[in-house]
Design a protein around this motif. Structure first.
Motif, short mmCIF file in Angstrom:
data_model
loop_
_atom_site.label_atom_id
_atom_site.label_comp_id
_atom_site.label_asym_id
_atom_site.label_seq_id
_atom_site.Cartn_x
_atom_site.Cartn_y
_atom_site.Cartn_z
N CYS A 16 -23.25 -45.31 -25.81
CA CYS A 16 -23.32 -45.27 -27.27
C CYS A 16 -22.87 -46.58 -27.90
O CYS A 16 -23.33 -46.96 -28.98
CB CYS A 16 -22.48 -44.11 -27.80
SG CYS A 16 -23.17 -42.46 -27.47
N TYR A 62 -31.46 -43.05 -29.70
CA TYR A 62 -30.95 -41.72 -30.02
C TYR A 62 -29.92 -41.20 -29.02
O TYR A 62 -29.68 -40.00 -28.94
CB TYR A 62 -32.13 -40.73 -30.08
CG TYR A 62 -33.13 -41.05 -31.16
CD1 TYR A 62 -32.79 -40.92 -32.50
CD2 TYR A 62 -34.41 -41.49 -30.84
CE1 TYR A 62 -33.70 -41.21 -33.50
CE2 TYR A 62 -35.34 -41.78 -31.83
CZ TYR A 62 -34.98 -41.64 -33.16
OH TYR A 62 -35.89 -41.94 -34.15
N ASP A 64 -26.83 -41.09 -29.07
CA ASP A 64 -25.72 -40.35 -29.67
C ASP A 64 -26.06 -38.88 -29.89
O ASP A 64 -25.16 -38.06 -30.14
CB ASP A 64 -25.31 -40.99 -31.00
CG ASP A 64 -26.44 -41.04 -32.01
OD1 ASP A 64 -27.61 -41.26 -31.61
OD2 ASP A 64 -26.17 -40.83 -33.21
N ARG A 65 -27.34 -38.52 -29.78
CA ARG A 65 -27.76 -37.12 -29.95
C ARG A 65 -27.73 -36.35 -28.63
O ARG A 65 -27.97 -35.15 -28.62
CB ARG A 65 -29.17 -37.06 -30.53
CG ARG A 65 -29.30 -37.72 -31.90
CD ARG A 65 -30.70 -37.55 -32.46
NE ARG A 65 -30.86 -38.26 -33.72
CZ ARG A 65 -32.00 -38.26 -34.41
NH1 ARG A 65 -33.05 -37.59 -33.97
NH2 ARG A 65 -32.07 -38.95 -35.55
N ARG A 67 -26.31 -34.20 -26.10
CA ARG A 67 -25.17 -33.28 -26.18
C ARG A 67 -24.42 -33.17 -24.86
O ARG A 67 -23.20 -32.97 -24.83
CB ARG A 67 -25.66 -31.90 -26.61
CG ARG A 67 -26.28 -31.87 -28.00
CD ARG A 67 -26.75 -30.48 -28.36
NE ARG A 67 -27.34 -30.43 -29.70
CZ ARG A 67 -27.88 -29.35 -30.23
NH1 ARG A 67 -27.89 -28.21 -29.55
NH2 ARG A 67 -28.40 -29.40 -31.44
#
Length: 201
Positions: A16, A62, A64-65, A67
């Motif tokens: 990230c 993306y 950081d998306r 999970r």
């Protein structure tokens, strides 16, 4: 990155932050498996390379998306599947509708399979490699995608269901039918595509 290709939470946090070393290891781990799978779907090496490049670009954007860092492999393949779908739509190609029999959920895949070489042993036998991939190319798109992910990339049925966005029962049924068709096409009455962990009862 762990040997199984999963990220730890700490590695995800570094990704990230844009840690180049983490992304380089991820790229080296999944570049070839993604390319092989995508090429089977889009039937073009040039397009497959473009899809893989787009997949990693979107992953960086993306990340950081994500999970669950331990599911980074299935997450990448899911992105690639979406890119493939977009490409095929641009070509004017509509994804194959599923065979009604593929939606059956009652296939017993835990029973002991017929004796025969494993996928790795099949590919090691160089004289059989061309026959195997010719038979693989002849499978319906939906069955080919499941077979490659499960038997050659070693994803679980649950991970494949997430990648393809279908129920687990549908994955089981497609895998069942793909195995039967491959066995018939390859002319090996005792041969079955399987993973070693499926031999356990």
């Amino acid at each position: 990155m762990q040997e199984n290709g999963h990220w730890t939470r700490e590695q995800w946090e570094r990704a990230c932050r844009g840690d180049a070393a983490v992304w380089d290891r991820l790229f080296r781990r999944y570049q070839l498996p993604l390319f092989v799978w995508v090429r089977e779907l889009v039937r073009s090496e040039e397009d497959a390379l473009d899809v893989v490049q787009e997949t990693f670009a979107r992953a960086v954007r993306y990340v950081d998306r994500l999970r669950d860092p331990e599911r980074v492999g299935p997450w990448l393949f899911g992105i690639a599947r979406q890119r493939c779908a977009d490409l095929l739509r641009r070509r004017g190609h509509h994804p194959e509708g599923p065979d009604p029999s593929e939606e059956e959920v009652g296939c017993d895949l835990t029973a002991a399979p017929d004796p025969g070489p494993s996928p790795d042993e099949w590919l090691i036998r160089r004289e059989d490699e061309e026959r195997f991939f010719r038979a693989l190319a002849g499978l319906p798109e939906s069955q080919r995608a499941v077979l490659v992910l499960h038997c050659l990339e070693d994803f679980s049925l649950e991970d494949i269901a997430r990648i393809l966005e279908v129920p687990v029962g549908t994955v089981k049924s497609r895998l069942h039918h793909a195995r039967r068709r491959l066995r018939a096409e390859c002319g090996e009455p005792g041969w079955e595509v399987e993973r070693k962990d499926e031999k356990r009862t």
